[in-house]
Design an enzyme around this catalytic site. Structure first.
Site, PDB file in Angstrom:
ATOM      1  N   TYR A 150     -51.599  40.992 -28.931  1.00 31.32           N
ATOM      2  CA  TYR A 150     -50.535  40.451 -28.074  1.00 31.32           C
ATOM      3  C   TYR A 150     -51.032  40.219 -26.644  1.00 31.32           C
ATOM      4  O   TYR A 150     -50.335  39.617 -25.835  1.00 31.32           O
ATOM      5  CB  TYR A 150     -49.249  41.284 -28.122  1.00 31.32           C
ATOM      6  N   LYS A 165     -53.571  45.089 -21.524  1.00 31.38           N
ATOM      7  CA  LYS A 165     -54.621  44.726 -22.491  1.00 31.38           C
ATOM      8  C   LYS A 165     -55.228  43.369 -22.127  1.00 31.38           C
ATOM      9  O   LYS A 165     -56.434  43.146 -22.317  1.00 31.38           O
ATOM     10  CB  LYS A 165     -54.052  44.676 -23.911  1.00 31.38           C
TER      11      LYS A 165
END
Ligand code: COA
Length: 270
Positions: A150, A165
């Site tokens: 994601y 991330k």
């Protein structure tokens, strides 16, 4: 269950694995030991870390643990320096420690945002900076960051974790180009839905959630920490992955590709 590696690809090397007390972090630490490498696991609670170290020692390597919160830059630096003091080297750093919960972005408090970004993005930088200094001085090393898909395709409810991330992905590529000529490789692994207690509780707490997640995976199954660790071992291997840097290896059964949504007649074997 991880078996002794027939190759012993990490013999004489040392790794530090953050979040090594459970799940994917534990499996990577044990797999490193199975390949003959010494390993130190880092996390907040001593008991699970000591269990991982014990599992690693069963492969005849030296294994230890250090308790610290990756949000504490000084403590992370001290932990990395401690590894070098104890083993004389640090060949691999696995930035696996993470915190996550699903929350609509408009309801996420600044403190909730900070908690996840501090653990995931800042914690990764603190470890990378500290280990990178030693690796650059020694002329080589490997850093492996655990991210999630994601980071690039987006997913509702993950704004804090996805931003963190995504930041790690940018950091990975930046450092791969900055440190490549000095022998330090930096890569990411992106696991899909993995059977761990932490991920299950945070990401698919109900049976209905679990079924929905399963339905999103072309490979039609969850993965295991051990399977993810095998791919991590490949990227950490200074021989087999010597020419791989700045890249992401997805170990997600094809989940990030998305599953067919059009008419059944167009969906093949779905
Ligand atoms: N929904 C919304 N907000 C949440 C939340 C949730 N499920 N869980 C934590 N938060 C918020 C808290 O409300 C707090 O914000 P506030 O002060 O504005 O209320 C903020 O996040 C910090 O929470 P706290 O519990 O004090 O932080 P912590 O540092 O102890 O915990 C977390 C770290 C937030 C990552 C926690 O979720 C955690 O430890 N999770 C377990 C490990 C894990 O996430 N594993 C993931 C595997 S995929």
């Amino acid at each position: 269950m991880i078996a002794k590696s027939p190759v012993e690809e990490f013999s004489g090397l040392t790794a530090l694995v953050t979040g090594g007390g459970s799940g994917i972090g534990r499996a990577i630490a044990v797999r490193y030991a199975a390949g003959g490498g010494n390993v130190v696991v880092l996390g907040r609670r001593a008991e699970p870390l000591e269990q991982t170290a014990q599992m690693a020692r069963e492969f005849g390597v030296t294994a230890d643990f250090v308790t610290c919160d990756v949000r504490d830059a000084d403590a992370v630096t001290a932990a990395v320096d401690g590894v070098v003091e104890q083993f004389g080297r640090i060949d691999a750093l696995v930035n696996n420690a993470a915190g996550n919960f699903i929350c609509p972005a408009e309801e996420l408090s600044p403190n909730g945002w900070r908690a996840v970004v501090d653990i995931v993005l800042n914690g990764t930088f603190y470890g990378t900076r500290a280990a990178g200094r030693h690796m650059l001085e020694a002329g080589g090393g490997s850093i492996l960051n655990v991210i999630a898909s994601y980071a690039w395709h987006g997913h509702p409810g993950t704004v804090h974790s996805a931003a963190a991330k995504g930041g790690i992905l940018a950091m990975t590529r930046t450092l791969a180009s900055e440190w490549g000529a000095r022998g330090v490789r930096v890569n990411c692994i992106s696991p899909g839905p993995t059977e761990t207690e932490g991920a299950g509780a945070a990401l698919w707490p109900t049976e209905a959630d679990r079924a929905r997640v399963l339905g999103s995976v072309p490979a039609a199954r969850f993965t295991t920490p051990e399977e993810v660790a095998e791919s991590a071992a490949f990227l950490l291997d200074p021989r087999r992955a010597a020419y791989i840097t700045g890249d992401v290896l997805s170990v997600d059964g094809g989940q990030w590709l998305g599953k067919a949504v059009y008419a059944d007649s167009a969906a093949g074997s779905r």
